[in-house]
Design an enzyme around this catalytic site. Structure first.
Site, PDB file in Angstrom:
ATOM      1  N   HIS A   1      -1.398   0.777  -9.801  1.00  0.00           N
ATOM      2  CA  HIS A   1      -2.063  -0.160  -8.866  1.00  0.00           C
ATOM      3  C   HIS A   1      -2.650  -1.327  -9.677  1.00  0.00           C
ATOM      4  CE1 HIS A   1      -4.032  -0.574  -4.682  1.00  0.00           C
ATOM      5  NE2 HIS A   1      -3.961  -1.771  -5.268  1.00  0.00           N
TER       6      HIS A   1
ATOM      7  N   ARG B   1       0.853  -1.194   0.000  1.00  0.00           N
ATOM      8  CA  ARG B   1       0.000   0.000   0.000  1.00  0.00           C
ATOM      9  C   ARG B   1       0.886   1.240   0.000  1.00  0.00           C
ATOM     10  NH1 ARG B   1      -3.532  -2.515  -1.627  1.00  0.00           N
ATOM     11  NH2 ARG B   1      -5.598  -2.896  -0.764  1.00  0.00           N
TER      12      ARG B   1
END
Ligand code: NDP
Ligand code: OXD
Length: 316
Positions: free
Chosen positions: A279, A231
């Protein structure tokens, strides 16, 4: 209302793909959509969600089980009014395999100096660089869960030395492992650092200057490399930019960012030694997600234990 519990869908995925995947999914269940602001969600017993609306739990107050649309649950845990109900995260072989493909691709790209060769190509420059072998480098994997363990195994197949770090100590054949207290020793052995950690209060901001400074300098690539697909909230991007500019780090591969989408002004886009992916290291296969959730709903309705339930205290 059907006998089987109704499901509310709140997935911020590509909508056409999601609707196609819903065809035939959850047989016998009423399917509700959080995107329909006029829908009454009070009958929903299950929610399948990714980056849920801030008012989802207010609109759906009778949920029994929450399903994460991905492996990470940080956005669900941060949603206001989160009920005290089990959260099942997405664990899927294809998700795991594709993450390992991304990790191995990045490790090999830095090993074989692809960012530099691509920059040279843009300048029509013919210049051969040093060619260390994978066995000359140590990859340190932070996070030895579903994704980290598979990446470790595949990095080993490629010939890298691998060390691993996790909250609780793991035993992995042929891999030196460290627990939370062994962080400095782990970093000191690491030439290529791979982040596969969930975002929790403990991991927020973990990848900062002081951590980068502890990585091994002078290994076969000269400088350490940072790869992150966990993350973005775990990385301090100002520190990362500075580490890349000063040469504390030789390169980076980043799939996740403090703010997503990554701003057009971010320096990462134009740094020759940085590989950016949006991502996209390993997206959830939506059909598999729905199949998986249906299996868990059936287990729950049969009084069996749910699988892959999040530990709320640990935050993942
Ligand atoms: P798991 O829950 O299976 O594993 C998490 C690992 O991180 C465990 O080994 C855990 O330690 C370790 N860990 C957690 N907190 C700490 C800490 N404070 N200190 C040290 N180690 C810690 O998760 P997954 O492997 O399934 O997924 C990992 C993350 O990858 C997800 O949470 C998500 O954020 C990210 N992800 C990103 C994707 C992308 O496309 N970029 C796709 C899918 C996931 P322990 O073993 O001791 O519990
Ligand atoms: C996930 C992700 O957590 O795609 O699954 O980031």
């Amino acid at each position: 209302m059907s006998e089987k519990g109704a499901v509310v869908i709140d997935l911020k995925f590509e909508q056409r793909e999601m609707h196609a995947a819903l065809e035939g999914a959850f047989p016998g269940r009423t399917i509700l959509h959080a995107a329909d602001k006029s829908a009454d969600l009070s009958q929903a017993r299950y929610a399948v969600m990714w980056k849920p609306d801030v008012d989802l739990f207010q609109r759906a107050p009778n949920l029994d089980v929450l399903f994460s649309g991905g492996a990470g649950v940080d956005s669900i845990l941060a949603t206001p009014g989160l009920p005290d109900r089990p959260i099942v995260r997405f664990v899927d072989q294809s998700l795991t395999t594709r993450m390992s493909e991304w990790v191995v691709l990045q490790a090999l790209s830095h090993l074989r100096q692809m960012p530099t060769y691509l920059a040279q190509q843009r300048r029509s420059e013919w210049r051969e660089l040093a060619q260390p072998e994978a066995k000359d480098l140590t990859v340190g994997v932070m996070g030895l869960g579903k994704l980290g363990l598979d990446s470790v195994a595949k990095l080993k197949i490629m010939g890298f030395n691998v060390v691993g770090w996790s909250r609780s100590l793991k035993v992995i054949e042929g891999v030196e492992t460290f627990d939370a207290d062994g962080l400095n020793a782990f970093l000191g052995r690491t030439d290529i650092l791979v982040g596969l950690l969930p975002l929790t209060p403990e991991t927020r901001g973990l990848f900062d200057s002081s951590l980068f400074a502890k990585l091994r300098q002078g290994g076969a690539l000269g400088k350490p490399v940072f790869i992150n697909a966990g993350r973005g909230g775990s990385q301090v991007e100002a520190d990362l930019v500075s580490a890349l500019e000063t040469g504390m780090l030789g390169g980076a591969s980043l799939d996740v960012f403090e703010q997503e989408p990554l701003s057009k002004e971010s320096p990462f886009w134009s740094m020759d030694n940085v590989i950016v992916t949006p991502h996209a290291a390993s997206a959830s296969d939506i059909r598999a997600l729905f199949r998986n959730a249906e299996v868990q709903m059936q287990r729950f309705e049969a009084g069996e234990a749910l699988q892959h339930v999040v530990d709320r205290t640990a935050g993942y």
